[in-house]
Design an enzyme around this catalytic site. Structure first.
Site, short mmCIF file in Angstrom:
data_model
loop_
_atom_site.label_atom_id
_atom_site.label_comp_id
_atom_site.label_asym_id
_atom_site.label_seq_id
_atom_site.Cartn_x
_atom_site.Cartn_y
_atom_site.Cartn_z
N ASN A 9 0.88 -1.18 0.00
CA ASN A 9 0.00 0.00 0.00
C ASN A 9 0.91 1.22 0.00
O ASN A 9 1.49 1.55 1.02
CB ASN A 9 -0.90 -0.03 1.25
N TRP A 10 1.01 1.84 -1.17
CA TRP A 10 1.94 2.98 -1.30
C TRP A 10 1.41 4.23 -0.62
O TRP A 10 2.12 5.23 -0.52
CB TRP A 10 2.21 3.25 -2.77
N LYS A 11 0.12 4.21 -0.23
CA LYS A 11 -0.50 5.41 0.37
C LYS A 11 -0.21 6.61 -0.56
O LYS A 11 -0.20 6.44 -1.77
CB LYS A 11 0.02 5.61 1.79
N HIS A 95 -9.57 1.15 4.81
CA HIS A 95 -8.31 1.33 5.54
C HIS A 95 -8.57 2.28 6.72
O HIS A 95 -9.35 3.22 6.61
CB HIS A 95 -7.24 1.89 4.61
N GLU A 97 -6.94 4.67 7.81
CA GLU A 97 -6.70 6.08 7.50
C GLU A 97 -7.91 6.69 6.79
O GLU A 97 -8.24 7.85 6.99
CB GLU A 97 -5.42 6.22 6.66
N GLU A 167 -5.34 -5.00 10.52
CA GLU A 167 -4.30 -4.00 10.76
C GLU A 167 -4.57 -3.26 12.07
O GLU A 167 -5.37 -2.32 12.10
CB GLU A 167 -4.27 -2.97 9.63
N GLY A 173 2.76 2.10 10.76
CA GLY A 173 3.76 3.15 10.61
C GLY A 173 4.50 3.49 11.89
O GLY A 173 5.20 4.49 11.96
N SER A 213 3.62 -2.40 10.23
CA SER A 213 5.08 -2.51 10.38
C SER A 213 5.62 -3.88 9.97
O SER A 213 6.53 -4.41 10.60
CB SER A 213 5.49 -2.16 11.82
O1 13P Z 1 -1.22 0.74 6.84
C1 13P Z 1 -0.48 -0.14 6.47
C2 13P Z 1 -0.74 -0.87 5.22
O2 13P Z 1 -2.02 -0.63 4.76
C3 13P Z 1 0.72 -0.53 7.25
O3 13P Z 1 1.68 0.44 7.09
P1 13P Z 1 3.20 0.15 7.62
O4 13P Z 1 3.61 -1.14 6.99
O5 13P Z 1 3.99 1.33 7.11
O6 13P Z 1 3.11 0.07 9.10
#
Ligand code: 13P
Length: 254
Positions: A9-11, A95, A97, A167, A173, A213
């Site tokens: 997931n590149w966000k 997600h 976020e 998640e 993160g 992570s």
């Molecule tokens: O939100 C995430 C994947 O959708 C997880 O992010 P990280 O792997 O950077 O913790």
């Protein structure tokens, strides 16, 4: 035996040149899709280019969100039929976020899951608890609620082909990973819930990822657990070498 699925997931990271360079570098190094499903979920504006680069390779491309309507006056949104028209294979839905910063509700996520299915796009449905909920012992109640809502109204035959990503929000993160035991416990709990709602076959076939992570250093232990079928990866999917290491680990685990 469930095939592992690793989704990056590149966000909201990478500019166009960086996205193209990444995809061109990895496309011929992706392990066989017989062993692992390898996905990159990129910002919407890069999707047509990435789909082109990934054509006839084992790399699959996904979106990070979409609307549930096929068209309409929804400024700034991307529709399921638009994604299907450029041959996107996957979409991340719900997600944390999006739930937190864009007020995405369980009802909207449920509609998006239906829209993805009707266009042949595989939904990666996210769930997970906050640190506060974890400390209050509410992890299981939270994920059961989110999963039940997201899957409401679907048939066992449809649920089988979906992907759920567990998640924990406190692990995203932050460098804090749930222990493999804890992650497996919650993923197992999600599988049990799917079984109660949709029966044994759906529970056995649905793939459940862990996210938060995930890195080359911890992927093997996570994937060695019974109920963890892959990972949804943020930070470690942005570098070619760490992304490829994750895929390699999953293909060896298959
Ligand atoms: O939100 C995430 C994947 O959708 C997880 O992010 P990280 O792997 O950077 O913790």
């Amino acid at each position: 035996m469930r095939k592992p699925i690793i989704a990056g997931n590149w966000k909201m990271y990478k500019n166009f040149d960086e996205a193209v360079e990444f995809a061109e570098e990895v496309r011929d190094k992706i392990p066989s899709a017989d062993k692992v499903d390898s996905v990159i979920c990129a910002p919407a504006i890069y999707l047509p280019t990435l789909v082109d680069i990934a054509t006839e390779t084992d790399l699959a491309i996904g979106a990070q969100n979409m609307h549930y309507e096929n068209e309409g006056a929804f400024t700034g949104e991307v529709s399921p039929s638009q994604l299907a028209s450029i041959y996107v294979d996957y979409v991340i839905l719900g997600h944390s976020e999006r739930r937190e910063y864009f007020n995405e509700t369980d009802e909207a996520i449920n509609k998006k899951v239906g829209a993805a299915l009707s266009h042949g796009i595989v939904p990666i449905i996210c769930c997970g608890e906050t640190l506060e909920e974890k400390e209050a012992g509410k992890t299981e109640a939270k994920v059961v609620y989110q999963v039940t809502k997201a899957l409401e109204g679907f048939k066992s035959e449809e649920v089988k082909h979906m992907v759920i990503a567990y998640e924990p929000i406190w692990a995203i993160g932050t460098g804090k990973t749930a222990t493999a035991e804890d992650a497996n416990h919650v993923c197992g709990f999600i599988r049990k819930t799917v079984g109660q709602l949709f029966g044994h076959d759906a529970a056995n076939e649905i793939r459940i990822q862990y996210g938060g992570s995930v890195k080359p250093e911890n992927i093997e232990e996570l994937l060695s657990k019974e109920h963890i079928d892959g990972a949804l990866v943020g930070g470690a999917s942005l570098e070619v070498s760490s992304y490829l290491k994750l895929l390699e680990a999953a293909s060896q685990n298959a």
